[in-house]
Design a protein around this motif. Structure first.
Motif, PDB file in Angstrom:
ATOM      1  N   ARG A 164      11.826   6.380  -2.394  1.00  0.00           N
ATOM      2  CA  ARG A 164      10.627   5.937  -3.108  1.00  0.00           C
ATOM      3  C   ARG A 164       9.519   5.467  -2.160  1.00  0.00           C
ATOM      4  O   ARG A 164       8.350   5.390  -2.559  1.00  0.00           O
ATOM      5  CB  ARG A 164      10.985   4.811  -4.087  1.00  0.00           C
ATOM      6  N   ARG A 220       4.487   5.131  -1.546  1.00  0.00           N
ATOM      7  CA  ARG A 220       3.906   3.797  -1.443  1.00  0.00           C
ATOM      8  C   ARG A 220       3.044   3.775  -0.191  1.00  0.00           C
ATOM      9  O   ARG A 220       3.442   4.302   0.847  1.00  0.00           O
ATOM     10  CB  ARG A 220       4.986   2.729  -1.359  1.00  0.00           C
ATOM     11  N   TYR A 226      -1.930   6.991  -1.941  1.00  0.00           N
ATOM     12  CA  TYR A 226      -1.310   8.269  -1.612  1.00  0.00           C
ATOM     13  C   TYR A 226      -2.204   9.474  -1.870  1.00  0.00           C
ATOM     14  O   TYR A 226      -2.163  10.470  -1.150  1.00  0.00           O
ATOM     15  CB  TYR A 226       0.019   8.435  -2.370  1.00  0.00           C
ATOM     16  N   SER A 250       2.481   6.821   4.665  1.00  0.00           N
ATOM     17  CA  SER A 250       3.129   6.136   3.556  1.00  0.00           C
ATOM     18  C   SER A 250       4.120   5.142   4.154  1.00  0.00           C
ATOM     19  O   SER A 250       4.354   5.117   5.367  1.00  0.00           O
ATOM     20  CB  SER A 250       3.859   7.136   2.653  1.00  0.00           C
ATOM     21  N   ARG A 251       4.736   4.333   3.292  1.00  0.00           N
ATOM     22  CA  ARG A 251       5.779   3.433   3.785  1.00  0.00           C
ATOM     23  C   ARG A 251       6.948   4.220   4.377  1.00  0.00           C
ATOM     24  O   ARG A 251       7.622   3.743   5.288  1.00  0.00           O
ATOM     25  CB  ARG A 251       6.282   2.548   2.651  1.00  0.00           C
ATOM     26  N   HIS A 261       8.964  -3.519  -0.434  1.00  0.00           N
ATOM     27  CA  HIS A 261       7.541  -3.478  -0.746  1.00  0.00           C
ATOM     28  C   HIS A 261       7.327  -2.871  -2.132  1.00  0.00           C
ATOM     29  O   HIS A 261       7.842  -1.798  -2.436  1.00  0.00           O
ATOM     30  CB  HIS A 261       6.777  -2.663   0.293  1.00  0.00           C
ATOM     31  N   PRO A 278       4.804  -1.331  -5.377  1.00  0.00           N
ATOM     32  CA  PRO A 278       3.683  -0.383  -5.367  1.00  0.00           C
ATOM     33  C   PRO A 278       2.404  -1.077  -4.900  1.00  0.00           C
ATOM     34  O   PRO A 278       2.204  -2.268  -5.146  1.00  0.00           O
ATOM     35  CB  PRO A 278       3.585   0.061  -6.836  1.00  0.00           C
ATOM     36  N   THR A 320       6.939   3.476  -7.584  1.00  0.00           N
ATOM     37  CA  THR A 320       6.002   4.046  -6.621  1.00  0.00           C
ATOM     38  C   THR A 320       4.587   3.850  -7.147  1.00  0.00           C
ATOM     39  O   THR A 320       4.379   3.517  -8.315  1.00  0.00           O
ATOM     40  CB  THR A 320       6.258   5.545  -6.414  1.00  0.00           C
ATOM     41  N   ASP A 321       3.611   4.103  -6.302  1.00  0.00           N
ATOM     42  CA  ASP A 321       2.217   3.999  -6.749  1.00  0.00           C
ATOM     43  C   ASP A 321       1.962   4.910  -7.944  1.00  0.00           C
ATOM     44  O   ASP A 321       1.374   4.499  -8.945  1.00  0.00           O
ATOM     45  CB  ASP A 321       1.270   4.391  -5.616  1.00  0.00           C
TER      46      ASP A 321
END
Length: 391
Positions: free
Chosen positions: A48, A52, A58, A66-67, A103, A105, A372-373
């Motif tokens: 996931r 993020r 994104y 991204s993360r 972390h 979103p 997620t975002d």
């Protein structure tokens, strides 16, 4: 990784591991810390991270970090440092890969929103949430919740930034709750391996925020060149490659920044390790200061670069506007789920309807933190008439 016999005396020797909370049979082909790393890589929570953000949402571009890509870069840098210092590469990599699992979103915007939303239930902290993910929320194994990681990996996940002492700063409630039954010895430093993961995080985000910030148009090379650390390497590049195209110039700058930071960490860390009263992992944990660190001059230069990035990237008007809207999305999702647990997926509803308000609030925060975002945006569109575009 190197043979156990080639590890430095201050390394964490897997043969002296404190083991897992739930005993398991040993693997015939993988050492315990390698199994930890692999469990993290195969976890749902790790996948996931792909949707993020680090700084930029994104859909703003396929080339921004991204993360997930950040975590992979941290792991690569950490493993290189671990190899140079002759410590356990698998443990180092496991901590590096897991450090951002908690972390929510929209990164720190989502964290602020959740922290305020559950202030009466202990608040929200992404490091504490990482611990919840790997000890409770990841539910994929038949025999236990979480990933049942070794004590050393859990210790590193919680303490990679240093000891947690209540007299210095409040300790997140989920960490205290966990340690009440499985003591991670919060008041001591973590292993060299975990400390490496923490510095690798600093190195990675500094370099890639320069990269992403420039490509997002947050600053020019001329502006960045006024910062001594970056300016020094930009001058070197101009002397060696006059007229170099911007994309190559940017990448070469990032390379040099990473190399300079890694070399500085190695030099400073070796100096500190030489002064340990005994060359052992226990001595690292009992030390009065971190063993893995930047030198004073490098820290001063990095502070100047971070101040520049803070003003020009993290507080850029476009970033601030988008993150403000993102924070509103998280707040509204929390309020809706808390008010109407029927809006949650079926498997999340029962616990949200529990009699303990604190537990219910934490449960809703766990659900949102796992989004997620793009899932959070989709959920907001499902539940509300209007959703910010985040552009």
């Amino acid at each position: 990784m190197a043979s156990l016999g080639l590890l430095a005396p201050y390394a964490q020797d897997v043969r002296s591991s404190r083991g897992r909370r739930i005993a398991e049979d040993a693997s015939p082909i993988r050492r315990p810390y390698a199994r930890d790393r692999d469990r993290i890589l195969h976890a749902t929570a790790f996948r996931r991270l792909n949707h993020r953000p680090q700084v930029f949402i994104y859909h703003e571009g396929d080339h921004f970090r991204s993360r997930l890509t950040h975590s992979l870069e941290v792991a690569q840098i950490a493993r290189s440092i671990a190899r140079a210092l002759r410590v356990d590469e698998d443990l180092t990599e496991a901590v590096a890969l897991a450090h951002d699992l908690g972390h929510p979103p929209f990164g720190h915007a989502g964290e602020r929103a959740l922290d305020a939303a559950i202030a009466d239930a202990g608040g929200f902290d992404h490091n504490a949430q990482s611990l919840r993910v790997v000890t409770k929320l990841e539910r994929i194994y038949a025999d236990f919740d979480g990933l049942n990681l070794t004590w050393e990996t859990l210790e590193g996940l919680v303490k990679h930034n240093g000891p947690l002492r209540a007299e210095e700063a409040p300790i997140a409630e989920p960490i205290l709750d966990y340690c009440a039954t499985h003591d991670l010895e919060l008041d001591s430093f973590a292993s060299v391996e975990a400390q490496i993961a923490a510095l690798a995080d600093d190195i990675a985000y500094t370099a890639h925020d320069v990269d992403d910030g420039y490509r997002a148009g947050c600053f020019t090379f001329s502006e960045l060149g006024r910062i001594p650390l970056a300016g020094r390497y930009l001058d070197e590049l101009d002397a060696a490659y006059p007229g170099l195209e911007p994309a190559r110039r940017l990448y070469e700058l990032k390379r040099r920044l990473i190399t300079a930071m890694v070399n500085d960490v190695l030099e400073e860390t070796r100096k500190r390790l030489e002064h340990l009263p005994s060359q052992s992992a226990d001595s690292v944990r009992a030390a009065k200061q971190a063993m893995v660190a930047f030198s004073g001059p490098m820290r001063t230069e990095l502070d100047a670069l971070h101040k520049f990035l803070f003003g020009r990237v993290y507080r850029h008007p476009r970033v601030m506007r988008i993150m403000g809207d993102a924070e509103d999305i998280v707040v509204e999702l929390f309020e809706r789920y808390a008010r109407d647990p029927g809006a949650l997926p079926p498997e999340w509803r029962e616990e949200a309807r529990g009699g303990d308000p604190r537990a219910s609030a934490r449960h809703v925060a766990d659900f949102i933190a796992g989004q997620t975002d793009r899932y959070a945006i989709a959920e907001h569109r499902r539940l509300f008439d209007a959703t910010p575009e985040l552009r």
